[in-house]
Design a protein around this motif. Structure first.
Motif, PDB file in Angstrom:
ATOM      1  N   PHE A 285      38.453  36.997  61.530  1.00 30.74           N
ATOM      2  CA  PHE A 285      39.069  35.818  60.932  1.00 30.74           C
ATOM      3  C   PHE A 285      40.462  36.223  60.492  1.00 30.74           C
ATOM      4  CE2 PHE A 285      39.441  33.034  56.950  1.00 30.74           C
ATOM      5  CZ  PHE A 285      39.965  31.957  57.668  1.00 30.74           C
ATOM      6  N   ALA A 286      41.487  35.575  61.057  1.00 38.03           N
ATOM      7  CA  ALA A 286      42.878  35.954  60.773  1.00 38.03           C
ATOM      8  C   ALA A 286      43.700  34.703  60.474  1.00 38.03           C
ATOM      9  CB  ALA A 286      43.470  36.724  61.950  1.00 38.03           C
ATOM     10  N   PRO A 287      43.502  34.092  59.294  1.00 34.32           N
ATOM     11  CA  PRO A 287      44.241  32.864  58.970  1.00 34.32           C
ATOM     12  C   PRO A 287      45.742  33.064  59.007  1.00 34.32           C
ATOM     13  CG  PRO A 287      43.158  33.792  57.023  1.00 34.32           C
ATOM     14  CD  PRO A 287      42.619  34.527  58.200  1.00 34.32           C
ATOM     15  N   PHE A 288      46.425  32.149  59.690  1.00 29.03           N
ATOM     16  CA  PHE A 288      47.874  32.168  59.914  1.00 29.03           C
ATOM     17  C   PHE A 288      48.296  33.255  60.898  1.00 29.03           C
ATOM     18  CE2 PHE A 288      47.546  30.426  55.554  1.00 29.03           C
ATOM     19  CZ  PHE A 288      48.084  29.176  55.798  1.00 29.03           C
ATOM     20  N   LEU A 289      47.347  34.037  61.400  1.00 32.21           N
ATOM     21  CA  LEU A 289      47.660  35.075  62.393  1.00 32.21           C
ATOM     22  C   LEU A 289      46.914  34.832  63.706  1.00 32.21           C
ATOM     23  CD1 LEU A 289      47.473  38.158  59.996  1.00 32.21           C
ATOM     24  CD2 LEU A 289      49.564  37.154  60.955  1.00 32.21           C
ATOM     25  N   GLU A 290      46.279  33.665  63.814  1.00 34.68           N
ATOM     26  CA  GLU A 290      45.534  33.355  65.039  1.00 34.68           C
ATOM     27  C   GLU A 290      46.434  33.393  66.270  1.00 34.68           C
ATOM     28  OE1 GLU A 290      43.665  30.659  61.789  1.00 34.68           O
ATOM     29  OE2 GLU A 290      45.663  31.319  62.373  1.00 34.68           O
ATOM     30  N   ASP A 291      47.687  33.023  66.089  1.00 30.59           N
ATOM     31  CA  ASP A 291      48.662  33.034  67.177  1.00 30.59           C
ATOM     32  C   ASP A 291      48.713  34.409  67.850  1.00 30.59           C
ATOM     33  OD1 ASP A 291      51.334  33.400  68.438  1.00 30.59           O
ATOM     34  OD2 ASP A 291      51.738  31.398  67.667  1.00 30.59           O
ATOM     35  N   PHE A 292      48.763  35.467  67.038  1.00 31.97           N
ATOM     36  CA  PHE A 292      48.863  36.823  67.581  1.00 31.97           C
ATOM     37  C   PHE A 292      47.570  37.238  68.279  1.00 31.97           C
ATOM     38  CE2 PHE A 292      51.977  36.619  64.161  1.00 31.97           C
ATOM     39  CZ  PHE A 292      53.096  37.152  64.777  1.00 31.97           C
ATOM     40  N   SER A 305      42.365  25.788  58.474  1.00 32.79           N
ATOM     41  CA  SER A 305      42.751  24.383  58.524  1.00 32.79           C
ATOM     42  C   SER A 305      43.504  24.040  57.248  1.00 32.79           C
ATOM     43  CB  SER A 305      41.517  23.490  58.649  1.00 32.79           C
ATOM     44  OG  SER A 305      41.882  22.119  58.617  1.00 32.79           O
ATOM     45  N   PHE A 306      44.609  23.336  57.387  1.00 24.63           N
ATOM     46  CA  PHE A 306      45.398  22.932  56.238  1.00 24.63           C
ATOM     47  C   PHE A 306      44.916  21.568  55.753  1.00 24.63           C
ATOM     48  CE2 PHE A 306      47.791  25.593  59.039  1.00 24.63           C
ATOM     49  CZ  PHE A 306      48.564  26.412  58.234  1.00 24.63           C
ATOM     50  N   SER A 307      44.769  21.425  54.460  1.00 26.44           N
ATOM     51  CA  SER A 307      44.307  20.140  53.932  1.00 26.44           C
ATOM     52  C   SER A 307      45.283  19.023  54.267  1.00 26.44           C
ATOM     53  CB  SER A 307      44.131  20.240  52.408  1.00 26.44           C
ATOM     54  OG  SER A 307      45.342  20.663  51.794  1.00 26.44           O
ATOM     55  N   LYS A 308      46.555  19.355  54.439  1.00 23.01           N
ATOM     56  CA  LYS A 308      47.580  18.341  54.696  1.00 23.01           C
ATOM     57  C   LYS A 308      47.808  18.081  56.176  1.00 23.01           C
ATOM     58  CE  LYS A 308      52.259  17.157  53.120  1.00 23.01           C
ATOM     59  NZ  LYS A 308      53.412  17.640  52.316  1.00 23.01           N
ATOM     60  N   TRP A 309      47.700  19.137  57.019  1.00 20.59           N
ATOM     61  CA  TRP A 309      48.042  18.990  58.436  1.00 20.59           C
ATOM     62  C   TRP A 309      46.875  19.255  59.390  1.00 20.59           C
ATOM     63  CZ3 TRP A 309      51.027  22.446  55.360  1.00 20.59           C
ATOM     64  CH2 TRP A 309      52.203  21.893  54.859  1.00 20.59           C
ATOM     65  N   GLY A 310      45.795  19.802  58.894  1.00 16.13           N
ATOM     66  CA  GLY A 310      44.688  20.142  59.783  1.00 16.13           C
ATOM     67  C   GLY A 310      44.897  21.493  60.440  1.00 16.13           C
ATOM     68  N   THR A 311      44.323  21.703  61.608  1.00 17.79           N
ATOM     69  CA  THR A 311      44.432  22.984  62.304  1.00 17.79           C
ATOM     70  C   THR A 311      45.737  23.061  63.099  1.00 17.79           C
ATOM     71  OG1 THR A 311      43.258  22.116  64.217  1.00 17.79           O
ATOM     72  CG2 THR A 311      41.938  23.202  62.515  1.00 17.79           C
ATOM     73  N   GLN A 312      46.049  24.255  63.556  1.00 15.72           N
ATOM     74  CA  GLN A 312      47.254  24.467  64.361  1.00 15.72           C
ATOM     75  C   GLN A 312      46.961  24.027  65.793  1.00 15.72           C
ATOM     76  OE1 GLN A 312      49.147  28.470  62.967  1.00 15.72           O
ATOM     77  NE2 GLN A 312      46.960  28.599  62.509  1.00 15.72           N
ATOM     78  N   SER A 313      47.187  22.765  66.062  1.00 16.11           N
ATOM     79  CA  SER A 313      46.756  22.170  67.329  1.00 16.11           C
ATOM     80  C   SER A 313      47.412  22.827  68.540  1.00 16.11           C
ATOM     81  CB  SER A 313      47.051  20.668  67.323  1.00 16.11           C
ATOM     82  OG  SER A 313      48.437  20.437  67.120  1.00 16.11           O
ATOM     83  N   TYR A 314      48.613  23.372  68.387  1.00 18.99           N
ATOM     84  CA  TYR A 314      49.303  23.956  69.538  1.00 18.99           C
ATOM     85  C   TYR A 314      48.552  25.165  70.098  1.00 18.99           C
ATOM     86  CZ  TYR A 314      51.224  27.992  66.971  1.00 18.99           C
ATOM     87  OH  TYR A 314      51.380  29.168  66.265  1.00 18.99           O
ATOM     88  N   LEU A 315      47.608  25.725  69.310  1.00 19.51           N
ATOM     89  CA  LEU A 315      46.848  26.889  69.769  1.00 19.51           C
ATOM     90  C   LEU A 315      45.651  26.507  70.640  1.00 19.51           C
ATOM     91  CD1 LEU A 315      46.842  29.061  66.508  1.00 19.51           C
ATOM     92  CD2 LEU A 315      48.268  29.360  68.540  1.00 19.51           C
ATOM     93  N   GLY A 316      45.252  25.246  70.601  1.00 15.23           N
ATOM     94  CA  GLY A 316      44.129  24.799  71.430  1.00 15.23           C
ATOM     95  C   GLY A 316      42.797  25.407  71.040  1.00 15.23           C
TER      96      GLY A 316
END
Length: 537
Positions: A285-292, A305-316
């Motif tokens: 589990f690597a929150p905010f580091l999933e991209d890497f 998941s961000f309460s305001k924006w949800g998950t980082q959708s660009y990562l699929g």
């Protein structure tokens, strides 16, 4: 002859002979191809700016700079937007003296004592000497008196160099001695080293040794040595089944306990955990580091998941369970994890009781803009380490950026800025060296930042714009991400200041995804490049 009638020996010295001098010019933004010089070469910059490459060392160029290059060195130069002009003097160094035999000449070649960038001030006086030499050399005067005059002028020039730089040469020799001991540390890391022993090997004082060592490496000697030993320990943990005790002894740590403590302090994992990550498939589990993780081909067990924006959708990662980022109490998660890796400062933002305490957790140092170093660290911690995967990922990005840069070449002089707009403020992000966006827009893609970018963000990653400053933002192109409701966005866009901006007038405002642009990940940087190409190429 001395008083006893015995001839006094003359110590070998050196003779400096000018071989040639010419006036060199490069047109703006052009390059002078790399060439190996056969003799010593003196380079005197008389106008323009640019960059010089002597072997593997690079130097900025401007009027008043002077360099000495030794024979056999590859020399290349590149002009800035004003072009570049310099005098090139080639010369050779020969031994003289009646004590040197031909065989000694071959074994001990003559060496010029000042190499690299040299001090030549005051430059106006220096330039008179060089220009006098140049005009005399170009004349057809070749009688003995003329040649002697030319030789004297050149010796005066060298005397000036020696007078202003020989003390610097002694420092350079000390520096080379320290560099030699650093090389020894890499080969003999298992020896019993102290700072006193290192300084003695370099034949300089302990204080001076430590100061030069830190200038060269950025670390004090024993800290640097510990890093070498830890890196060797990593290799042994990855490649062998050696006991921890044997590894500790092999790399120079006194005992297994101290080795374990130093390894965990440095790496963030115990030696045993580090070895397991290289031999077993682990759930991360690597929150905010999933991209890497994704860039390295590793699927995370969970995503944030961000309460305001949800998950980082660009990562699929729609198929991956999400953990909502909140400070409110939550029931512990049933998902079993082997490793948690979080960004610097992240623990203050979340409820740490979601997982079992025994799960190893690593806090990533604040590497920020150095995404390549973050990628290497992530790879090392999850068991990829020194594989070619990291190099492949970085090379792929650099090829993508290079291709994009060529596509954007025609508009490179048009100005660009990036704004993050929330209900509280309008934020302007920094230039080529800082922030989520500047290194991509202005360094990798070589777009031109609007002057206001450098004016208000000097030394920081972002700055808030007052209405007065916003009115000055007459950039040709604006990239914008919003953190406001649609209604608030419409109200902003209807204001007189916003409507007066040239980018708005010419329909050159481009809204981009918040989460992919507010991220240091390599995949997010690729997404930024795609977004720029979509609207500008």
């Amino acid at each position: 002859m001395n008083e006893e009638g015995i001839e006094k020996a003359v110590s070998p010295s050196q003779f400096y002979r000018l071989c040639g001098i010419c006036d060199m010019k490069i047109a703006p933004l052009q390059q002078h191809k790399a060439l190996k010089n056969e003799n010593y070469q003196m380079i005197v910059i008389i106008s323009g700016k640019g960059r010089l490459l002597l072997g593997k060392s690079g130097y900025p160029l401007e009027r008043g700079k002077c360099f000495i290059a030794e024979p056999g060195l590859t020399i290349a130069s590149e002009a800035g937007d004003q072009g570049l002009e310099w005098y090139k003097l080639t010369f050779e160094v020969l031994h003289i003296g009646n004590l040197r035999s031909p065989s000694e000449e071959l074994q001990s070649p003559a060496v010029f004592p000042c190499i690299g960038e040299v001090e030549c001030g005051p430059f106006s006086h220096w330039l008179e000497w060089v220009e006098g030499l140049y005009h005399h050399y170009q004349s057809e005067t070749n009688d003995e008196l003329g040649l002697l005059d030319q030789h004297i002028r050149f010796q005066e020039l060298l005397r000036h160099i020696f007078k202003h730089n020989l003390s610097d040469s002694l420092v350079a020799n000390s520096r080379q001695a320290v560099e030699a001991t650093i090389e020894q540390l890499h080969y003999n890391y298992g020896d019993l080293w102290t700072v006193d022993r290192m300084a003695a090997a370099a034949n300089i004082g302990r204080w001076q040794y430590t100061r030069l060592f830190k200038e060269i490496t950025g670390e004090v000697p024993l800290q640097y040595l510990s890093g070498i030993r830890i890196n060797q320990a990593k290799h042994l943990l990855q490649a062998t089944d050696d006991r921890l005790y044997d590894i500790a002894q092999n790399i120079g740590f006194g005992n297994e306990y101290y080795f374990n403590r130093r390894f965990k302090q440095t790496v963030g994992l115990s030696p045993g955990q580090y070895r397991r990550h290289y031999r077993e498939e682990i759930r991360v589990f690597a929150p905010f580091l999933e991209d890497f993780l994704l860039a390295l081909g590793i699927m995370p067990a969970l995503q944030v998941s961000f309460s305001k924006w949800g998950t980082q959708s660009y990562l699929g990662l729609d198929h991956i369970p999400a953990v909502v980022l909140t400070n409110e109490p939550q029931a512990p998660l049933a998902c079993k994890l082997d490793f948690i890796m979080v960004e610097y400062g992240f623990p203050a933002k979340w409820n740490c009781d979601l997982f079992e305490k025994k799960v190893p957790q690593y806090i990533m140092p604040d590497l920020g803009e150095s995404w390549q170093e973050t990628l290497r660290t992530v790879a090392d911690l999850i068991g990829i380490g020194s594989s070619t995967k990291v190099t492949e990922v970085i090379d792929h990005y650099e090829r993508k950026a290079d291709l994009a840069r060529k596509k954007l070449y025609a508009i490179r002089h048009q100005t660009v800025a990036f704004l993050r707009i929330s209900s509280e403020a309008i934020i302007l992000y920094a230039g080529p060296d800082k922030g989520y966006t500047g290194p991509i827009l202005y360094k990798d893609l070589e777009l031109t930042p609007h002057p206001l970018v450098e004016q208000v963000t000097s030394g920081v990653r972002r700055a808030e714009l007052t209405p007065e400053l916003l009115a000055q933002l007459d950039a040709d192109h604006l990239f914008v991400t919003f953190e406001v409701s649609e209604q608030a966005k419409k109200e902003l866009c209807m204001t007189s200041i916003w409507q007066s901006l040239p980018a708005v007038v010419h329909n050159r405002v481009y809204e981009v995804d918040y989460l992919s642009w507010m991220n240091y990940g390599i995949l997010s940087h690729g997404k930024k490049i795609d977004d720029v190409l979509r609207v500008l190429a």
